[in-house]
Design a protein around this motif. Structure first.
Motif, PDB file in Angstrom:
ATOM      1  N   ASP A  42       0.846  -1.204   0.000  1.00 20.76           N
ATOM      2  CA  ASP A  42       0.000   0.000   0.000  1.00 20.76           C
ATOM      3  C   ASP A  42       0.880   1.252   0.000  1.00 20.76           C
ATOM      4  O   ASP A  42       2.097   1.183  -0.282  1.00 20.76           O
ATOM      5  N   ASP A  43       0.313   2.368   0.335  1.00 19.39           N
ATOM      6  CA  ASP A  43       0.979   3.680   0.288  1.00 19.39           C
ATOM      7  C   ASP A  43       2.269   3.674   1.132  1.00 19.39           C
ATOM      8  O   ASP A  43       2.370   2.945   2.118  1.00 19.39           O
ATOM      9  N   TYR A  84       0.109   0.331  -5.003  1.00 18.09           N
ATOM     10  CA  TYR A  84      -0.805   1.436  -4.694  1.00 18.09           C
ATOM     11  C   TYR A  84      -0.477   2.655  -5.544  1.00 18.09           C
ATOM     12  O   TYR A  84       0.701   2.963  -5.769  1.00 18.09           O
ATOM     13  N   CYS A  92      -2.676   9.720  -0.239  1.00 15.16           N
ATOM     14  CA  CYS A  92      -3.393   9.952   1.026  1.00 15.16           C
ATOM     15  C   CYS A  92      -2.420  10.133   2.179  1.00 15.16           C
ATOM     16  O   CYS A  92      -2.689  10.884   3.111  1.00 15.16           O
ATOM     17  N   LYS A 126      -4.221  -0.902  -6.528  1.00 20.95           N
ATOM     18  CA  LYS A 126      -5.202  -0.172  -5.709  1.00 20.95           C
ATOM     19  C   LYS A 126      -5.037   1.303  -6.037  1.00 20.95           C
ATOM     20  O   LYS A 126      -3.965   1.873  -5.810  1.00 20.95           O
ATOM     21  N   TYR A 165     -14.145   5.493  -1.327  1.00 22.52           N
ATOM     22  CA  TYR A 165     -14.772   5.376   0.007  1.00 22.52           C
ATOM     23  C   TYR A 165     -16.294   5.285  -0.039  1.00 22.52           C
ATOM     24  O   TYR A 165     -16.965   5.547   0.965  1.00 22.52           O
ATOM     25  N   ARG A 182     -14.239   0.277  -3.549  1.00 24.06           N
ATOM     26  CA  ARG A 182     -14.520   0.412  -2.122  1.00 24.06           C
ATOM     27  C   ARG A 182     -15.912   0.980  -1.933  1.00 24.06           C
ATOM     28  O   ARG A 182     -16.335   1.869  -2.662  1.00 24.06           O
ATOM     29  N   ASP A 186     -12.542   4.077   5.662  1.00 24.88           N
ATOM     30  CA  ASP A 186     -11.563   3.092   6.143  1.00 24.88           C
ATOM     31  C   ASP A 186     -12.094   2.293   7.341  1.00 24.88           C
ATOM     32  O   ASP A 186     -12.608   2.858   8.306  1.00 24.88           O
ATOM     33  N   MET A 218     -10.581  -3.827   3.682  1.00 28.57           N
ATOM     34  CA  MET A 218      -9.759  -4.982   4.056  1.00 28.57           C
ATOM     35  C   MET A 218     -10.100  -5.474   5.459  1.00 28.57           C
ATOM     36  O   MET A 218     -10.647  -4.739   6.269  1.00 28.57           O
TER      37      MET A 218
HETATM   38  C1  GAL Z   1      -6.687   5.624   2.411  1.00 35.27           C
HETATM   39  C2  GAL Z   1      -7.195   4.248   2.042  1.00 35.27           C
HETATM   40  C3  GAL Z   1      -6.434   3.252   2.891  1.00 35.27           C
HETATM   41  C4  GAL Z   1      -4.962   3.382   2.579  1.00 35.27           C
HETATM   42  C5  GAL Z   1      -4.479   4.812   2.777  1.00 35.27           C
HETATM   43  C6  GAL Z   1      -3.061   5.015   2.286  1.00 35.27           C
HETATM   44  O1  GAL Z   1      -7.392   6.555   1.667  1.00 35.27           O
HETATM   45  O2  GAL Z   1      -8.578   4.171   2.277  1.00 35.27           O
HETATM   46  O3  GAL Z   1      -6.919   1.939   2.637  1.00 35.27           O
HETATM   47  O4  GAL Z   1      -4.717   2.952   1.252  1.00 35.27           O
HETATM   48  O5  GAL Z   1      -5.306   5.722   2.087  1.00 35.27           O
HETATM   49  O6  GAL Z   1      -2.593   6.302   2.544  1.00 35.27           O
END
Ligand code: GAL
Length: 365
Positions: A42-43, A84, A92, A126, A165, A182, A186, A218
């Protein structure tokens, strides 16, 4: 089905070693054989962009081996590699986690980034909205379409997961663009968050189908209130299976409690989740005492039926089979203990723990 780094380490603790440890565990604890395959970074893996080519590069301290080698490592374990990205200019984590490296978004770089990910061996993207309407005045559908087209142009088979979201009813337009979208904000490692998400999915069943899925976020299995509470984990994983949801673990896989690992790899749970008809469960009963009945049609005339107790007291939940799966003679089996359950009186019932779920397979007798 797979693992994603976010719910385990969030942003600043993400490293190549964490990702490899997850891949190692999934490949050796029975999860891979059960069907868990995508290992998603992920990020906060990003180190910036190459000054000459503009290509994304990995963070050199967190991912010293580099992304192509990580992709090879994951593939060598018989697993698939996910990554990601974001459609605007900021990720994010730039905003919520004060990630200090900027210029990581794909705005205007969609083809280059898709190509970079394809060269890294990526099998899953993602793509996360992250306020791109505010930061870059983007519109969702065209922005998500630009990356879809860029992924197609790479010629690589890449699952495309979009995330905004659930703000603008993505279930009404997501199937044209992506493989999953999604449906919620979160998820948190708290019962109220999980129960709230389940509640918010009740009307979304018409929109999910093979190749196009609602994504209620998740799993929080193994985390916070879901660390070792077997009943709560049964409710969480069992309802995600009923919802035909992606099953992405986000916890330290080597530390999983064996009983909770058993929930994740339970063959009926996986069969329900991955059923080829791809029909999401409907909520048939919602009582004021917090008990509910959900039913999901599976292939070969089989049904999965969930007796769900959101409350804080034990409850005896009963459902008339005629209302839930239709008239006729049925055989019932409990998913958790794999035992036959007597339904000769035309009713399915179970004592269900507080914040728990009794899950059954019903087959025509
Ligand atoms: C949110 C996302 C999370 C994660 C996060 C990363 O927006 O809903 O699942 O990916 O960013 O910064």
């Amino acid at each position: 089905m797979g693992w994603n780094s976010w719910n385990q380490v969030r942003c600043h603790n993400l490293t190549e070693d964490i990702v490899k440890a997850a891949a190692d565990a999934i490949a050796s604890n029975g999860m891979r054989e059960a069907g868990y395959q995508y290992v998603v970074v992920d990020d906060c893996y990003q180190g910036g962009r190459d000054p000459e080519t503009g290509s994304l590069i990995a963070h050199s301290q967190r991912f010293p081996g580099g992304m192509p080698a990580l992709g090879e490592y994951i593939h060598a374990k018989g697993l698939k590699f996910g990554i990601y990205g974001v459609p605007g200019s900021e990720t994010c984590a730039n905003f919520w986690d004060e990630y200090p490296i900027h210029g990581l978004g794909s705005l205007g770089m969609e083809e280059l980034d898709a190509q970079t990910w394809a060269e890294w061996g990526v099998d899953y993207l993602k793509y996360d909205w992250c306020r791109a309407d505010i930061t870059d005045e983007l519109e969702k559908i065209p922005a998500f379409l630009r990356m879809r087209d860029a992924l197609v142009t790479t010629g690589r088979d890449i699952v495309y997961a979009v995330s905004e979201y659930g703000d603008d009813e993505p279930w009404t337009w997501g199937a044209e663009i992506a493989n999953l979208w999604r449906t919620t904000q979160d998820i948190l490692p708290e019962w109220d968050s999980v129960a709230g998400i389940i509640n918010a999915q009740a009307d979304l069943w018409p929109y999910s189908r093979p190749g196009a899925w609602n994504d209620p976020d998740m799993l929080q299995v193994g985390n916070g209130e879901f660390t070792d509470d077997v009943e709560a984990n049964r409710a969480h994983v069992g309802m995600w299976a009923m919802l035909a949801a992606p099953l992405f673990l986000g916890t330290n896989v080597p530390d999983l409690d064996p009983q909770i690992l058993g929930i994740l790899t339970n063959p009926d749970v996986v069969a329900i989740d991955q059923d080829p008809l791809g029909k999401q469960a409907q909520r048939l009963v919602k009582n004021a005492d917090g008990t509910q009945v959900w039913s999901r049609p599976l292939k070969d005339g089989v049904f999965a039926v969930a007796l769900y107790n959101l409350g804080t007291e034990h409850q005896h939940i009963t459902a008339a089979l005629e209302d839930v799966v239709g008239a006729g003679a049925w055989r019932a089996r409990s998913v958790w203990d794999q035992k036959d359950v007597d339904v000769t009186g035309g009713h399915l019932s179970a004592d269900v723990a507080p914040r728990g779920l009794a899950l059954h397979m019903l087959r025509p007798a």
